[in-house]
Write an enzyme that holds these catalytic residues in place. Structure first.
Site, PDB file in Angstrom:
ATOM      1  CG  ASP A 185      11.686   3.668  -6.231  1.00 30.10           C
ATOM      2  OD1 ASP A 185      11.998   3.299  -5.099  1.00 30.10           O
ATOM      3  OD2 ASP A 185      10.560   3.485  -6.721  1.00 30.10           O
ATOM      4  CG  HIS A 218       7.534   2.409  -4.787  1.00 26.20           C
ATOM      5  ND1 HIS A 218       8.833   2.867  -4.672  1.00 26.20           N
ATOM      6  CD2 HIS A 218       7.017   2.450  -3.534  1.00 26.20           C
ATOM      7  CE1 HIS A 218       9.077   3.186  -3.412  1.00 26.20           C
ATOM      8  NE2 HIS A 218       7.993   2.944  -2.696  1.00 26.20           N
TER       9      HIS A 218
HETATM   10  P1  NAD Z   1       2.173   7.761   9.027  1.00 27.43           P
HETATM   11  O1  NAD Z   1       1.506   6.675   9.794  1.00 27.43           O
HETATM   12  O2  NAD Z   1       3.186   8.567   9.707  1.00 27.43           O
HETATM   13  O3  NAD Z   1       1.065   8.761   8.450  1.00 27.43           O
HETATM   14  C1  NAD Z   1      -0.088   8.325   7.806  1.00 27.43           C
HETATM   15  C2  NAD Z   1      -1.176   9.329   8.123  1.00 27.43           C
HETATM   16  O4  NAD Z   1      -2.356   8.934   7.407  1.00 27.43           O
HETATM   17  C3  NAD Z   1      -1.575   9.382   9.621  1.00 27.43           C
HETATM   18  O5  NAD Z   1      -1.504  10.709  10.094  1.00 27.43           O
HETATM   19  C4  NAD Z   1      -2.993   8.854   9.633  1.00 27.43           C
HETATM   20  O6  NAD Z   1      -3.804   9.456  10.642  1.00 27.43           O
HETATM   21  C5  NAD Z   1      -3.455   9.246   8.239  1.00 27.43           C
HETATM   22  N1  NAD Z   1      -4.632   8.520   7.749  1.00 27.43           N
HETATM   23  C6  NAD Z   1      -4.986   7.235   7.916  1.00 27.43           C
HETATM   24  N2  NAD Z   1      -6.161   6.995   7.313  1.00 27.43           N
HETATM   25  C7  NAD Z   1      -6.547   8.153   6.732  1.00 27.43           C
HETATM   26  C8  NAD Z   1      -7.654   8.533   5.949  1.00 27.43           C
HETATM   27  N3  NAD Z   1      -8.644   7.690   5.639  1.00 27.43           N
HETATM   28  N4  NAD Z   1      -7.733   9.814   5.531  1.00 27.43           N
HETATM   29  C9  NAD Z   1      -6.760  10.701   5.841  1.00 27.43           C
HETATM   30  N5  NAD Z   1      -5.679  10.389   6.586  1.00 27.43           N
HETATM   31  C10 NAD Z   1      -5.582   9.126   7.017  1.00 27.43           C
HETATM   32  O7  NAD Z   1       2.778   7.101   7.701  1.00 27.43           O
HETATM   33  P2  NAD Z   1       3.864   7.720   6.694  1.00 27.43           P
HETATM   34  O8  NAD Z   1       5.206   7.339   7.139  1.00 27.43           O
HETATM   35  O9  NAD Z   1       3.550   9.147   6.462  1.00 27.43           O
HETATM   36  O10 NAD Z   1       3.549   6.857   5.359  1.00 27.43           O
HETATM   37  C11 NAD Z   1       2.324   6.992   4.693  1.00 27.43           C
HETATM   38  C12 NAD Z   1       2.234   6.019   3.518  1.00 27.43           C
HETATM   39  O11 NAD Z   1       3.212   6.354   2.529  1.00 27.43           O
HETATM   40  C13 NAD Z   1       2.506   4.571   3.886  1.00 27.43           C
HETATM   41  O12 NAD Z   1       1.580   3.734   3.229  1.00 27.43           O
HETATM   42  C14 NAD Z   1       3.908   4.311   3.358  1.00 27.43           C
HETATM   43  O13 NAD Z   1       4.145   2.967   3.056  1.00 27.43           O
HETATM   44  C15 NAD Z   1       3.895   5.167   2.119  1.00 27.43           C
HETATM   45  N6  NAD Z   1       5.211   5.534   1.584  1.00 27.43           N
HETATM   46  C16 NAD Z   1       5.354   5.567   0.233  1.00 27.43           C
HETATM   47  C17 NAD Z   1       6.556   5.923  -0.334  1.00 27.43           C
HETATM   48  C18 NAD Z   1       6.713   5.977  -1.830  1.00 27.43           C
HETATM   49  O14 NAD Z   1       7.845   6.006  -2.309  1.00 27.43           O
HETATM   50  N7  NAD Z   1       5.644   6.056  -2.598  1.00 27.43           N
HETATM   51  C19 NAD Z   1       7.649   6.238   0.496  1.00 27.43           C
HETATM   52  C20 NAD Z   1       7.482   6.208   1.863  1.00 27.43           C
HETATM   53  C21 NAD Z   1       6.248   5.835   2.413  1.00 27.43           C
HETATM   54  C1  LMR Z   2      10.096   3.364   0.512  1.00 26.85           C
HETATM   55  O1  LMR Z   2      10.503   2.964  -0.578  1.00 26.85           O
HETATM   56  O2  LMR Z   2      10.852   3.856   1.366  1.00 26.85           O
HETATM   57  C2  LMR Z   2       8.619   3.332   0.803  1.00 26.85           C
HETATM   58  O3  LMR Z   2       7.935   2.631  -0.174  1.00 26.85           O
HETATM   59  C3  LMR Z   2       8.302   2.860   2.182  1.00 26.85           C
HETATM   60  C4  LMR Z   2       8.596   1.408   2.402  1.00 26.85           C
HETATM   61  O4  LMR Z   2       7.723   0.723   2.949  1.00 26.85           O
HETATM   62  O5  LMR Z   2       9.684   0.945   2.083  1.00 26.85           O
END
Ligand code: NAD
Ligand code: LMR
Length: 376
Positions: A185, A218
């Protein structure tokens, strides 16, 4: 296959675990850590607590993590690396870790809110919490939670440690070292502000644009970008601020929509997480005694007392909202001070319009996560 071996780590090794390392964020973040983290090792200090970095990458997708680690292991940097899956066990991955970064979990698809991810991701977070409790030193380890919904998943982990592992967590102050990563953010706020061309004195040669503080949570209106704290504030009009605030609050949706079913932000998130991890590496290597930044943390300990100086004042200003993203100082022991003053520095719009929209939503998400985390 050297990359599949978890080396016997020397005491001077800083071990970082990434859980969910084969995913979109996990892979990009691992690449950044493997390629960009070597610079602190080049500086010359024999007094540094640690002088080697090891990345322990875990994912439930065994084929994917094996491939990712084999690939990364060919990169010519001195950061060592090991792969871990349920087959080899998460225990080896977490043992002796100083920092655990968690991007494990489902990302959004168009039409979903972050809260829609709660049911599935809270279960993942609970199981990872159990592994951390059983394999990490809760009096030392730092945990950075990226998985969504951050607003609820940080309370899930904190409450689960308090309620399911009272013996292991008591007296460790673990809640001072569990942080939700809200840096994306801040990255977005700085980027979008720069895009409206307000920060005229930032040149393309400048690597980093100045941070705009973003506090609260967030998700949607819980995200509170404080443009009043940016140096361009005086030259922004109301329409520009409204546009910028909305764009930061719903920046995640922009990416989800553009990816059209293929996930949410991964590359910008990896960049944001790298910035955060990099600071923690500096702290944990012993390069600095304190770091400063904005993270989403519990403001109370297990007994309900404020976690650090400034937390009590902040709790009073935010209607006792018990988790909040706020500027803070952090030492190796965890949060040492909360910069509650930032609330006093907000302008009328931020205080009277944004905060009242943020707090009830954030408190609701915290209650959901805390309840789930406190159950067996
Ligand atoms: P993705 O699906 O590409 O990757 C997630 C990974 O987690 C996969 O490889 C999956 O196999 C693994 N996984 C699932 N369960 C698991 C477990 N118990 N132990 C270990 N690994 C496990 O998803 P992504 O795009 O990398 O996003 C991941 C998370 O981050 C999502 O929840 C998304 O919403 C979040 N996210 C947060 C922010 C933020 O600003 N905080 C920003 C973007 C995404
Ligand atoms: C973001 O802000 O990009 C992440 O929290 C992923 C989402 O679901 O928007």
């Amino acid at each position: 296959m050297p990359h599949s071996v978890n080396p016997a780590l020397q005491p001077n090794t800083l071990k970082i675990a990434i859980l969910g390392a084969a995913g979109g964020i996990g892979q990009s973040l691992s690449l950044l850590l493997k390629t960009q983290l070597h610079f602190p090792l080049k500086t010359n200090s024999t007094q540094r607590d640690k002088n080697h970095i090891h990345l322990a990458l875990f994912d439930v997708n065994e084929d994917a993590i094996n491939g990712v680690v084999a690939d990364l292991s060919h990169i010519d940097t001195p950061v060592s690396i090991s792969n871990h899956s349920p087959k080899t066990g998460i225990e080896d991955c977490l043992k002796n870790c100083s920092l655990v970064v968690i991007p494990a979990g489902m990302p959004r698809k168009p039409g979903m809110t972050r809260e829609d991810l709660f049911t599935i991701n809270a279960k993942i977070m609970s199981s990872l919490t159990d592994s951390i409790a059983q394999n990490c030193d809760l009096s030392k380890v730092f945990v950075l939670i990226i998985s969504n919904p951050v607003n609820s998943l940080v309370p899930v982990m904190v409450n689960r440690l308090w309620s399911k592992y009272p013996q292991l967590s008591k007296g460790t102050n673990i809640e001072k070292r569990i942080m939700g990563v809200t840096k994306l953010d801040i990255v977005r706020a700085s980027t979008f502000l720069h895009e409206v061309n307000i920060d005229a004195d930032i040149t393309p040669r400048t690597n980093d644009m100045p941070d705009v503080p973003v506090i609260g949570g967030h998700s949607g209106e819980t995200i509170m970008p404080l443009f009043s704290q940016s140096r361009s504030y005086k030259s922004l009009d109301r329409d520009q601020i409204n546009y910028l605030v909305h764009r930061v609050q719903y920046g995640g949706d922009e990416v989800v929509k553009a990816k059209n079913g293929l996930g949410s932000a991964t590359l910008s998130m990896a960049h944001a997480a790298f910035k955060v991890v990099n600071k923690f590496v500096s702290l944990l290597l012993g390069n600095v005694d304190q770091i400063h930044g904005i993270c989403y943390v519990s403001l109370k300990d297990a007994d309900g007392s404020p976690i650090a100086p400034g937390a009590e004042q902040l709790l009073k200003s935010i209607d006792d909202c018990s988790f909040f993203s706020i500027p803070m100082s952090i030492s190796k022991k965890g949060v040492t001070a909360i910069d509650f003053d930032i609330i006093d520095r907000m302008d009328n719009y931020e205080r009277n319009e944004m905060l009242p929209l943020c707090l009830p939503k954030l408190k609701n998400s915290i209650a959901t996560g805390s309840k789930f985390g406190s159950q067996d």
